[in-house]
Design an enzyme around this catalytic site. Structure first.
Site, mmCIF file in Angstrom:
data_model
loop_
_atom_site.group_PDB
_atom_site.id
_atom_site.type_symbol
_atom_site.label_atom_id
_atom_site.label_comp_id
_atom_site.label_asym_id
_atom_site.label_seq_id
_atom_site.Cartn_x
_atom_site.Cartn_y
_atom_site.Cartn_z
ATOM 1 N N GLN A 29 -5.271 -6.674 3.738
ATOM 2 C CA GLN A 29 -6.235 -5.592 3.615
ATOM 3 C C GLN A 29 -6.695 -5.426 2.185
ATOM 4 O O GLN A 29 -6.001 -5.783 1.248
ATOM 5 C CB GLN A 29 -5.661 -4.283 4.160
ATOM 6 C CG GLN A 29 -4.516 -3.718 3.369
ATOM 7 C CD GLN A 29 -3.851 -2.552 4.085
ATOM 8 O OE1 GLN A 29 -3.621 -2.608 5.300
ATOM 9 N NE2 GLN A 29 -3.533 -1.507 3.352
ATOM 10 N N GLY A 30 -7.905 -4.899 2.071
ATOM 11 C CA GLY A 30 -8.489 -4.628 0.771
ATOM 12 C C GLY A 30 -9.333 -3.369 0.863
ATOM 13 O O GLY A 30 -9.603 -2.849 1.955
ATOM 14 N N TYR A 31 -9.770 -2.908 -0.305
ATOM 15 C CA TYR A 31 -10.471 -1.628 -0.374
ATOM 16 C C TYR A 31 -11.858 -1.797 -0.964
ATOM 17 O O TYR A 31 -12.025 -2.399 -2.019
ATOM 18 C CB TYR A 31 -9.636 -0.632 -1.189
ATOM 19 C CG TYR A 31 -8.378 -0.303 -0.438
ATOM 20 C CD1 TYR A 31 -8.337 0.770 0.439
ATOM 21 C CD2 TYR A 31 -7.261 -1.118 -0.535
ATOM 22 C CE1 TYR A 31 -7.210 1.042 1.183
ATOM 23 C CE2 TYR A 31 -6.118 -0.860 0.210
ATOM 24 C CZ TYR A 31 -6.101 0.223 1.057
ATOM 25 O OH TYR A 31 -4.983 0.474 1.810
ATOM 26 N N LEU A 32 -12.840 -1.248 -0.248
ATOM 27 C CA LEU A 32 -14.212 -1.235 -0.735
ATOM 28 C C LEU A 32 -14.435 -0.032 -1.635
ATOM 29 O O LEU A 32 -15.286 -0.055 -2.508
ATOM 30 C CB LEU A 32 -15.193 -1.202 0.448
ATOM 31 C CG LEU A 32 -15.083 -2.380 1.410
ATOM 32 C CD1 LEU A 32 -15.955 -2.146 2.637
ATOM 33 C CD2 LEU A 32 -15.473 -3.672 0.718
#
Length: 155
Positions: free
Chosen positions: A29-32
């Site tokens: 997962q990653g964050y925008l």
């Protein structure tokens, strides 16, 4: 309105290892966007993709909206728009009728194991498994969005 109520705990590695949990799902997962009032996350979990918006936590509660998206889109968003990724293995463990999600982190967060339990209300009671340690629900360092920015290995 979608409300997430969860408590988060550190996991005692020695006790966790004794449990011998075998089945897990890999999560990337990653964050925008991350700021104190909201996070916008992209996640792959096994063969599915998700887009999630979470509001500011008030106690153990916060708004959460999660939508399934095509896996190819999720991977492209992660690869092109998220510079710092979280990688972990998630185990589901039932204890006294409640399901705990145990995340064993990899990469720059390796060595960190966190257990979460989702509740129906702030007052809902539950018992702690013997492998659960310190309650870190209100410690922002353990928020996944913060672990993406300041990984456990850099503490």
């Amino acid at each position: 309105m979608a409300i997430e109520i969860e408590h988060k705990y550190l996991v005692d590695r020695a006790e966790w290892d004794k449990l011998g949990a075998a089945e897990f799902v890999e999560i990337r997962q990653g964050y925008l966007q991350t700021d104190p009032n909201k996070t916008i996350r992209v996640r792959t979990k096994a063969d599915k993709g998700y887009f999630t918006i979470k509001g500011k936590a008030v106690g153990a509660s916060r708004l959460e909206f999660e939508y399934e998206i095509p896996l190819l889109d999720a991977n492209e968003l992660l690869d092109k728009f998220c510079s710092q990724l979280i990688e972990k293995k998630r185990y589901h463990v039932v204890h006294n009728g409640k399901t705990w999600e145990v995340d064993v982190f990899e990469g720059l967060n390796q060595g960190l194991i966190v257990a979460e339990i989702e509740l129906n209300s702030e007052q809902e009671s539950y018992t702690l498994p013997n492998w659960v340690g310190e309650n870190v629900t209100n410690d922002v360092r353990y928020a996944n969005s913060n672990l993406a920015i300041t990984p456990f290995a850099k503490w």
